[in-house]
Design an enzyme around this catalytic site. Structure first.
Site, mmCIF file in Angstrom:
data_model
loop_
_atom_site.group_PDB
_atom_site.id
_atom_site.type_symbol
_atom_site.label_atom_id
_atom_site.label_comp_id
_atom_site.label_asym_id
_atom_site.label_seq_id
_atom_site.Cartn_x
_atom_site.Cartn_y
_atom_site.Cartn_z
ATOM 1 N N TYR A 137 0.825 -1.213 0.000
ATOM 2 C CA TYR A 137 0.000 0.000 0.000
ATOM 3 C C TYR A 137 0.863 1.268 0.000
ATOM 4 O O TYR A 137 0.472 2.289 0.535
ATOM 5 C CB TYR A 137 -0.887 0.040 1.254
ATOM 6 C CG TYR A 137 -2.068 -0.901 1.252
ATOM 7 C CD1 TYR A 137 -1.911 -2.264 1.011
ATOM 8 C CD2 TYR A 137 -3.349 -0.435 1.526
ATOM 9 C CE1 TYR A 137 -2.997 -3.124 1.042
ATOM 10 C CE2 TYR A 137 -4.442 -1.287 1.553
ATOM 11 C CZ TYR A 137 -4.255 -2.636 1.310
ATOM 12 O OH TYR A 137 -5.331 -3.485 1.353
ATOM 13 N N LYS A 187 6.286 -14.342 2.378
ATOM 14 C CA LYS A 187 6.154 -15.016 1.075
ATOM 15 C C LYS A 187 7.532 -14.980 0.431
ATOM 16 O O LYS A 187 7.713 -14.618 -0.730
ATOM 17 C CB LYS A 187 5.092 -14.291 0.222
ATOM 18 C CG LYS A 187 4.727 -15.004 -1.078
ATOM 19 C CD LYS A 187 4.122 -16.395 -0.911
ATOM 20 C CE LYS A 187 4.015 -17.098 -2.254
ATOM 21 N NZ LYS A 187 3.661 -18.534 -2.109
ATOM 22 N N ASP A 220 0.170 -18.179 1.899
ATOM 23 C CA ASP A 220 -0.771 -19.193 1.407
ATOM 24 C C ASP A 220 -0.992 -20.270 2.471
ATOM 25 O O ASP A 220 -2.127 -20.650 2.779
ATOM 26 C CB ASP A 220 -0.300 -19.797 0.063
ATOM 27 C CG ASP A 220 1.194 -20.126 0.014
ATOM 28 O OD1 ASP A 220 1.912 -19.817 0.988
ATOM 29 O OD2 ASP A 220 1.644 -20.701 -0.998
ATOM 30 N N ASP A 244 -4.519 -7.667 5.315
ATOM 31 C CA ASP A 244 -5.862 -7.238 4.910
ATOM 32 C C ASP A 244 -6.695 -8.459 4.543
ATOM 33 O O ASP A 244 -7.820 -8.640 5.007
ATOM 34 C CB ASP A 244 -5.764 -6.278 3.719
ATOM 35 C CG ASP A 244 -7.135 -5.940 3.156
ATOM 36 O OD1 ASP A 244 -8.024 -5.592 3.954
ATOM 37 O OD2 ASP A 244 -7.327 -6.058 1.929
ATOM 38 N N ASP A 248 -9.945 -10.564 6.775
ATOM 39 C CA ASP A 248 -11.313 -10.872 6.318
ATOM 40 C C ASP A 248 -11.577 -12.374 6.499
ATOM 41 O O ASP A 248 -12.685 -12.769 6.863
ATOM 42 C CB ASP A 248 -11.528 -10.476 4.840
ATOM 43 C CG ASP A 248 -12.299 -9.158 4.684
ATOM 44 O OD1 ASP A 248 -12.023 -8.222 5.470
ATOM 45 O OD2 ASP A 248 -13.168 -9.063 3.794
HETATM 46 C C1 IPM Z 1 -9.580 -2.613 5.428
HETATM 47 C C2 IPM Z 1 -10.060 -2.210 4.053
HETATM 48 C C3 IPM Z 1 -9.143 -1.180 3.407
HETATM 49 C C4 IPM Z 1 -7.754 -1.763 3.325
HETATM 50 C C5 IPM Z 1 -9.586 -0.733 2.026
HETATM 51 C C6 IPM Z 1 -10.981 -0.205 2.041
HETATM 52 C C7 IPM Z 1 -8.633 0.251 1.406
HETATM 53 O O1 IPM Z 1 -10.214 -3.336 3.239
HETATM 54 O O2 IPM Z 1 -9.390 -1.730 6.265
HETATM 55 O O3 IPM Z 1 -9.413 -3.806 5.669
HETATM 56 O O4 IPM Z 1 -7.453 -2.517 2.387
HETATM 57 O O5 IPM Z 1 -6.954 -1.468 4.197
HETATM 58 MN MN MN Z 2 -9.977 -5.202 4.271
#
Ligand code: IPM
Ligand code: MN
Ligand code: NAD
Length: 361
Positions: A137, A187, A220, A244, A248
């Site tokens: 990022y 990785k 992975d 990130d 999730d």
């Molecule tokens: C998160 C989100 C953000 C990220 C996006 C919206 C840019 O997915 O905070 O997890 O990737 O950091």
């Molecule tokens: Mn996210």
């Protein structure tokens, strides 16, 4: 200090629905523990962009600097390209304020049936530490010959020794306060420059923490292990994009993105830290009043902890656990029929002692 100025950025979509519930709970906790919250709301986000051409005003960062913390809902609206909205607000704040530690608890709460068959709460208790300022990022890159068959796009991943060292140390320190296990996600089999440096820094830092058991695993394999053996993890640390994605996945292990909390911290406390749920603006359910505010409520517990209001932080988390465990008030993502507001009301009522004693079991 007994009065805290909190900048509130509800943002877009369900951000505007879950943040009022987070605030409701913060205020309940402040009332019970005898301190004051002074919330100041900023209507920044995609609507602001559509009307004025910017996600937030030019002096937004200066304005935010004066606050003790920031509570943010979510950013993103189908009418605005995501990279424009996110780089115009959320990512800009994380970077400008050097909020380098993004801490995301992944816990299966009692009363939630994990999508992983048979897993119990004590088997899913991971604290994920995400490097939050660079890596994938870094925002460095470009495109040429746009729209032609010769088009070329470059997005450069940057890892500095300084940022790698500090995030690893932050994670090791947290591991010391927990079960003394640290998994670092790499990785380095494919990324022979950035990830190899990451591994080398991890090895050096680990020497300062001989009491912490280290597990190096490729991203992975980490995804695989998190699903099959979540109980093997305590603290996990990874670069911006890897973490990130894995957080999730972590939210899924918890049963819903509606339960996943996060804190963007500046451990040096030079800038205000920013607290937000892991989830986005969820355009598919925005405006329906059914978004789960539990992630935001949990996030306010992290915010209170950061302000040093440890008892209040604990009370918010306990109240959340109580409501989850009772199972009477739940939004549809958790299989219930309640709305967003009813969840906030239920948690606030437990904090204020109106709905029986709280506890995390
Ligand atoms: C998160 C989100 C953000 C990220 C996006 C919206 C840019 O997915 O905070 O997890 O990737 O950091
Ligand atoms: Mn996210
Ligand atoms: P999302 O997190 O918004 O939604 C993913 C799925 O989870 C959807 O089905 C949604 O309905 C569900 N969900 C998420 N939060 C929920 C909640 N609290 N209660 C119930 N269900 C919930 O991810 P997305 O669809 O990939 O992204 C939508 C927008 O949000 C995009 O513009 C994206 O860029 C943005 N986004 C912003 C942030 C942020 O501001 N922190 C984080 C992630 C995505």
């Amino acid at each position: 200090m007994n009065r805290y100025r909190i900048a509130i950025i509800p943002g877009d979509g369900i951000g505007t629905e879950v943040v009022p519930e987070g605030l409701k709970v913060l205020e309940a906790a402040a009332g019970r523990f005898g301190f004051q919250i002074e919330p100041v709301a900023f209507p920044w986000g995609c609507e602001h962009y559509l009307q004025r051409g910017v996600m937030m005003p030019d002096d937004a960062l200066e304005t935010l600097r004066g606050f003790d913390a920031i509570l943010l809902g979510a950013i993103g609206d189908p009418r605005v390209p995501d990279h424009v909205s996110l780089w115009g607000l959320l990512l800009r704040i994380r970077k400008a304020f050097d909020l380098y530690a993004n801490v995301r608890p992944i816990r299966l709460l009692e009363g939630i049936t994990s999508p992983l068959a048979g897993r119990r709460p004590e088997e899913v208790d991971i604290l994920f530490v995400r490097e939050n300022t660079e890596g994938e990022y870094s925002g460095i890159g470009g495109r040429v010959s746009v729209g032609t068959p010769d088009e070329l796009a470059v997005q450069t991943t940057v890892f500095t020794h300084r940022a790698t060292d500090r995030i690893l140390r932050y994670a090791f320190d947290l591991a010391r306060r927990r079960r003394r296990k640290l998994a670092h996600v790499t990785k380095s089999n494919a990324m022979q420059y950035t990830a190899v440096m990451w591994d080398e820094v991890a090895e050096r830092v680990a020497r300062d923490y001989p009491d912490v058991q280290v597990w190096k695993l490729h991203v992975d394999a980490a995804a695989y292990q998190m699903v099959l053996h979540p109980d093997r993890f305590d603290v996990m640390v990874g670069s911006n994009l890897f973490a990130d994605i894995l957080t999730d996945l972590g939210a899924a292990l918890q049963g819903s993105l509606g339960l996943a909390a996060s804190a963007n911290l500046d451990p040096s406390r030079t800038s205000p830290s920013m607290f937000e749920p892991v989830h986005g603006s969820a355009p598919d359910i925005a405006g329906m009043g059914i978004a789960n505010p539990m992630a935001t409520i949990w996030t306010t517990s992290l915010l209170l902890e950061h302000l040093g209001k440890v008892e209040a932080s604990r009370a918010v988390f306990d109240a959340l656990c109580t409501v989850v465990r009772r199972g009477e008030v739940r939004t549809p993502d958790l299989g219930g029929g309640s709305n967003t507001e009813q969840v906030g009301d239920a948690v606030a009522a437990v904090i204020l002692g109106r709905r029986g004693p709280a506890g995390c079991g």
